[in-house]
Scaffold this motif. Structure first.
Motif, PDB file in Angstrom:
ATOM      1  N   VAL A   1       0.405  18.022   0.649  1.00 47.80           N
ATOM      2  CA  VAL A   1      -0.771  18.746  -0.224  1.00 47.80           C
ATOM      3  C   VAL A   1      -0.693  18.338  -1.445  1.00 47.80           C
ATOM      4  O   VAL A   1       0.512  18.199  -2.393  1.00 47.80           O
ATOM      5  N   PHE A   2      -1.816  17.870  -1.981  1.00 46.02           N
ATOM      6  CA  PHE A   2      -1.910  17.507  -3.545  1.00 46.02           C
ATOM      7  C   PHE A   2      -2.696  18.263  -4.358  1.00 46.02           C
ATOM      8  O   PHE A   2      -2.881  17.925  -5.561  1.00 46.02           O
ATOM      9  N   SER A   3      -3.175  19.384  -3.821  1.00 45.82           N
ATOM     10  CA  SER A   3      -4.097  20.176  -4.505  1.00 45.82           C
ATOM     11  C   SER A   3      -3.756  21.610  -4.338  1.00 45.82           C
ATOM     12  O   SER A   3      -3.247  21.993  -3.109  1.00 45.82           O
ATOM     13  N   ARG A   4      -4.043  22.550  -5.375  1.00 48.03           N
ATOM     14  CA  ARG A   4      -3.911  24.072  -4.867  1.00 48.03           C
ATOM     15  C   ARG A   4      -4.905  24.520  -3.994  1.00 48.03           C
ATOM     16  O   ARG A   4      -4.568  25.417  -3.242  1.00 48.03           O
ATOM     17  N   THR A   5      -6.031  23.957  -4.006  1.00 48.08           N
ATOM     18  CA  THR A   5      -7.184  24.073  -2.994  1.00 48.08           C
ATOM     19  C   THR A   5      -7.115  23.585  -1.698  1.00 48.08           C
ATOM     20  O   THR A   5      -7.674  23.833  -0.783  1.00 48.08           O
ATOM     21  N   GLY A   6      -6.046  22.721  -1.543  1.00 48.98           N
ATOM     22  CA  GLY A   6      -5.901  21.879  -0.191  1.00 48.98           C
ATOM     23  C   GLY A   6      -6.171  20.248  -0.177  1.00 48.98           C
ATOM     24  O   GLY A   6      -6.912  20.117  -1.243  1.00 48.98           O
ATOM     25  N   THR A   7      -5.766  19.733   0.735  1.00 47.39           N
ATOM     26  CA  THR A   7      -6.198  18.250   0.729  1.00 47.39           C
ATOM     27  C   THR A   7      -6.631  18.101   2.051  1.00 47.39           C
ATOM     28  O   THR A   7      -6.368  18.773   3.145  1.00 47.39           O
ATOM     29  N   GLU A   8      -7.965  17.456   2.152  1.00 48.43           N
ATOM     30  CA  GLU A   8      -8.652  16.956   3.406  1.00 48.43           C
ATOM     31  C   GLU A   8      -8.254  15.613   4.027  1.00 48.43           C
ATOM     32  O   GLU A   8      -7.580  14.833   3.559  1.00 48.43           O
ATOM     33  N   TYR A   9      -7.860  16.141   5.495  1.00 53.86           N
ATOM     34  CA  TYR A   9      -7.456  15.131   6.611  1.00 53.86           C
ATOM     35  C   TYR A   9      -8.343  14.780   7.401  1.00 53.86           C
ATOM     36  O   TYR A   9      -9.145  15.732   7.899  1.00 53.86           O
ATOM     37  N   THR A  10      -8.255  13.629   8.326  1.00 55.47           N
ATOM     38  CA  THR A  10      -9.057  13.268   9.536  1.00 55.47           C
ATOM     39  C   THR A  10      -8.347  12.971  10.629  1.00 55.47           C
ATOM     40  O   THR A  10      -7.319  12.305  10.338  1.00 55.47           O
ATOM     41  N   ALA A  11      -8.397  13.572  11.820  1.00 51.56           N
ATOM     42  CA  ALA A  11      -7.625  13.445  12.960  1.00 51.56           C
ATOM     43  C   ALA A  11      -8.415  12.641  14.082  1.00 51.56           C
ATOM     44  O   ALA A  11      -9.496  12.980  14.293  1.00 51.56           O
ATOM     45  N   THR A  12      -7.663  11.602  14.226  1.00 48.55           N
ATOM     46  CA  THR A  12      -8.822  10.677  15.250  1.00 48.55           C
ATOM     47  C   THR A  12      -7.734  10.190  16.352  1.00 48.55           C
ATOM     48  O   THR A  12      -6.412   9.817  16.163  1.00 48.55           O
ATOM     49  N   GLU A  13      -8.342  10.152  17.674  1.00 52.48           N
ATOM     50  CA  GLU A  13      -7.566  10.018  18.669  1.00 52.48           C
ATOM     51  C   GLU A  13      -7.536   8.460  18.942  1.00 52.48           C
ATOM     52  O   GLU A  13      -8.472   7.729  18.757  1.00 52.48           O
ATOM     53  N   THR A  14      -6.246   7.804  19.113  1.00 54.46           N
ATOM     54  CA  THR A  14      -6.091   6.547  19.136  1.00 54.46           C
ATOM     55  C   THR A  14      -5.909   5.876  20.528  1.00 54.46           C
ATOM     56  O   THR A  14      -5.654   4.849  20.919  1.00 54.46           O
ATOM     57  N   LYS A  15      -5.214   6.950  21.304  1.00 60.85           N
ATOM     58  CA  LYS A  15      -4.968   6.686  22.768  1.00 60.85           C
ATOM     59  C   LYS A  15      -5.064   7.869  23.490  1.00 60.85           C
ATOM     60  O   LYS A  15      -4.798   9.040  23.096  1.00 60.85           O
ATOM     61  N   ALA A  16      -5.866   7.810  24.705  1.00 60.14           N
ATOM     62  CA  ALA A  16      -6.084   8.953  25.467  1.00 60.14           C
ATOM     63  C   ALA A  16      -5.134   9.213  26.542  1.00 60.14           C
ATOM     64  O   ALA A  16      -4.193   8.259  26.741  1.00 60.14           O
ATOM     65  N   PRO A  17      -4.815  10.470  26.920  1.00 61.44           N
ATOM     66  CA  PRO A  17      -3.866  10.605  28.192  1.00 61.44           C
ATOM     67  C   PRO A  17      -4.511  10.068  29.439  1.00 61.44           C
ATOM     68  O   PRO A  17      -5.400   9.419  29.606  1.00 61.44           O
ATOM     69  N   ALA A  18      -3.257   9.759  30.272  1.00 58.49           N
ATOM     70  CA  ALA A  18      -3.548   8.921  31.442  1.00 58.49           C
ATOM     71  C   ALA A  18      -4.744   9.708  32.169  1.00 58.49           C
ATOM     72  O   ALA A  18      -4.457  10.573  32.625  1.00 58.49           O
ATOM     73  N   GLY A  19      -5.867   8.679  32.623  1.00 59.76           N
ATOM     74  CA  GLY A  19      -6.747   9.516  33.685  1.00 59.76           C
ATOM     75  C   GLY A  19      -7.813  10.043  32.857  1.00 59.76           C
ATOM     76  O   GLY A  19      -8.767  10.478  33.492  1.00 59.76           O
ATOM     77  N   TYR A  20      -7.870   9.797  31.538  1.00 57.98           N
ATOM     78  CA  TYR A  20      -9.003  10.560  30.629  1.00 57.98           C
ATOM     79  C   TYR A  20      -9.761   9.348  30.017  1.00 57.98           C
ATOM     80  O   TYR A  20      -9.062   8.459  29.223  1.00 57.98           O
ATOM     81  N   GLN A  21     -10.886   9.767  29.583  1.00 55.36           N
ATOM     82  CA  GLN A  21     -11.577   9.015  28.363  1.00 55.36           C
ATOM     83  C   GLN A  21     -11.258   9.222  27.326  1.00 55.36           C
ATOM     84  O   GLN A  21     -11.164  10.327  26.778  1.00 55.36           O
ATOM     85  N   MET A  22     -11.251   8.195  26.294  1.00 58.10           N
ATOM     86  CA  MET A  22     -10.635   8.352  24.933  1.00 58.10           C
ATOM     87  C   MET A  22     -11.893   8.823  24.026  1.00 58.10           C
ATOM     88  O   MET A  22     -13.091   8.423  24.109  1.00 58.10           O
ATOM     89  N   ASP A  23     -11.590  10.016  23.230  1.00 58.78           N
ATOM     90  CA  ASP A  23     -12.774  10.410  22.303  1.00 58.78           C
ATOM     91  C   ASP A  23     -12.279  10.204  20.876  1.00 58.78           C
ATOM     92  O   ASP A  23     -11.262  10.616  20.360  1.00 58.78           O
ATOM     93  N   ALA A  24     -13.033   8.952  20.237  1.00 64.46           N
ATOM     94  CA  ALA A  24     -12.658   8.403  19.142  1.00 64.46           C
ATOM     95  C   ALA A  24     -13.424   9.139  18.089  1.00 64.46           C
ATOM     96  O   ALA A  24     -13.423   8.807  16.713  1.00 64.46           O
ATOM     97  N   LYS A  25     -14.088  10.291  18.393  1.00 65.65           N
ATOM     98  CA  LYS A  25     -15.043  10.950  17.198  1.00 65.65           C
ATOM     99  C   LYS A  25     -13.985  11.598  16.266  1.00 65.65           C
ATOM    100  O   LYS A  25     -12.946  12.427  16.669  1.00 65.65           O
ATOM    101  N   PRO A  26     -13.778  11.296  15.124  1.00 69.61           N
ATOM    102  CA  PRO A  26     -12.805  12.076  13.941  1.00 69.61           C
ATOM    103  C   PRO A  26     -13.075  13.302  13.826  1.00 69.61           C
ATOM    104  O   PRO A  26     -14.318  13.844  13.926  1.00 69.61           O
ATOM    105  N   VAL A  27     -12.096  14.214  13.618  1.00 74.95           N
ATOM    106  CA  VAL A  27     -12.218  15.667  13.337  1.00 74.95           C
ATOM    107  C   VAL A  27     -11.641  15.911  11.964  1.00 74.95           C
ATOM    108  O   VAL A  27     -10.519  15.354  11.991  1.00 74.95           O
TER     109      VAL A  27
END
Length: 345
Positions: free
Chosen positions: A191-217
């Motif tokens: 963390v680089f700020s008192r108010t917090g640091t923004e991150y983006t989580a993105t799936e790069t590999k889906a579990p076996a038998g599932y479609q990958m959801d590359a939409k960032p969160v």
């Protein structure tokens, strides 16, 4: 005659401790002791000269540049690890050690004075006679505790084997996580700020038998605080159900009843008889389509409007035939009268 000689031990050097926030702390000093007389006499020893001293000045900040008061430091002897001096930064984030004997010391932070900051690692400080060693200490913010959870979108079942990349929006390195059997993965996020640091989580590999959801969160990591994010996957072959279609209105749902009466644009089907009217009086259409004169098969049914010219034509023929019959009758009557008149003559 016996003489007694007195021996004196040299006085120990006086060690001067540093002044902490304006207060001097003195270390214990050695004192001279008189030894038992010996057969020989020694001259008294003179005191050693004072040793020149130096100092250390600490300025305390955080990554945002804000000064930090209330941070505690200790200056340790590198030879035996004993604590030589200790102090606390003032409201301006400054701590000054004075009157320190020259040498190498270990500076150790024992408290940040803040619940948002981490302690810095220990470091060596060289004290030089007649000088103050300046040090700027920057306490990093405590990292956030990240937990990522991966589940089945339809059943909420935890999914293992999902690979997720978590990267800061502005600066810093990304973190790669792989979910375990319970469908979760955890990591420490800088963390680089008192108010917090923004991150983006993105799936790069889906579990076996599932479609990958590359939409960032997106998520915000705050100092020393937990942060959780849940991502979902859809099983391969499954499709998202379309939204329910609103029911049609009763009028639209009820099909219109076709008219049983034939029209010029819609011929009557073969073998289909027109429905009788509700009253005993036959309709014009029914009267026109009498059994005595059935229309040719495949011809269009005649409505009352179509029969009118035929009726007028038939009436005209009858009038002409009637007129002819009247004329023929008059001629016959005239011939008969002429014959009678001749017979009388």
């Amino acid at each position: 005659m016996h003489t007694h000689s007195v021996c004196y031990l040299p006085a120990a050097a006086l060690t001067v401790a540093a002044a902490v926030t304006g207060t001097l702390a003195w270390a214990p000093t050695a004192t001279a002791h008189t030894a038992e007389p010996t057969p020989t006499a020694t001259a008294p020893a003179s005191n050693a000269p004072d040793t020149p001293t130096g100092g250390v000045q600490i300025r305390k900040k955080d990554p945002s540049g804000a000064v930090l008061g209330g941070a505690q430091f200790s200056l340790l002897n590198t030879i035996n690890g004993t604590k030589a001096l200790q102090g606390t930064t003032n409201s301006e984030g400054i701590l000054r050690f004075e009157g320190v004997t020259p040498g190498v010391y270990r500076l150790k932070e024992t408290s940040t004075g803040s619940s948002l900051h981490e302690l810095v690692p220990d470091q060596d400080v060289i004290v030089t006679a007649g000088q103050d060693a300046p040090l700027t200490i920057i306490d990093p913010f405590k990292p956030a505790d990240l937990t990522v959870k991966k589940t089945d979108k339809a059943t909420d079942k935890p999914l293992a084997g999902a690979v997720i990349s978590v990267a800061p929006t502005d600066k810093g390195d990304s973190v790669t996580l792989t979910t375990g059997k319970d469908g979760t993965a955890s990591a420490k996020l800088p963390v680089f700020s008192r108010t917090g640091t923004e991150y983006t989580a993105t799936e790069t590999k889906a579990p076996a038998g599932y479609q990958m959801d590359a939409k960032p969160v997106k998520l915000t990591a705050k100092p020393g605080a937990p942060v959780a994010v849940t991502l979902t996957n859809t099983a391969t072959g499954q499709t998202t159900k379309p939204p329910a279609t609103p029911p049609a209105s009763p009028e639209a749902a009820t099909p219109s009843k076709p008219s049983a009466k034939p029209t010029p644009d819609q011929p009557a089907e073969a073998g289909t008889a027109p429905s009788p009217s509700a009253s005993s009086t036959p309709l014009v259409d029914e009267a026109a389509a009498s059994p005595a004169a059935p229309g040719p098969e495949g011809s269009l049914a005649h409505t009352g409007a179509d029969a009118t010219p035929w009726l007028l034509g038939g009436a005209g023929v009858l009038l002409v035939a009637g007129g002819g019959a009247v004329i023929a009758a008059r001629r016959r009557r005239t011939d008969d009268e002429s014959d009678d008149h001749r017979a009388e003559s």
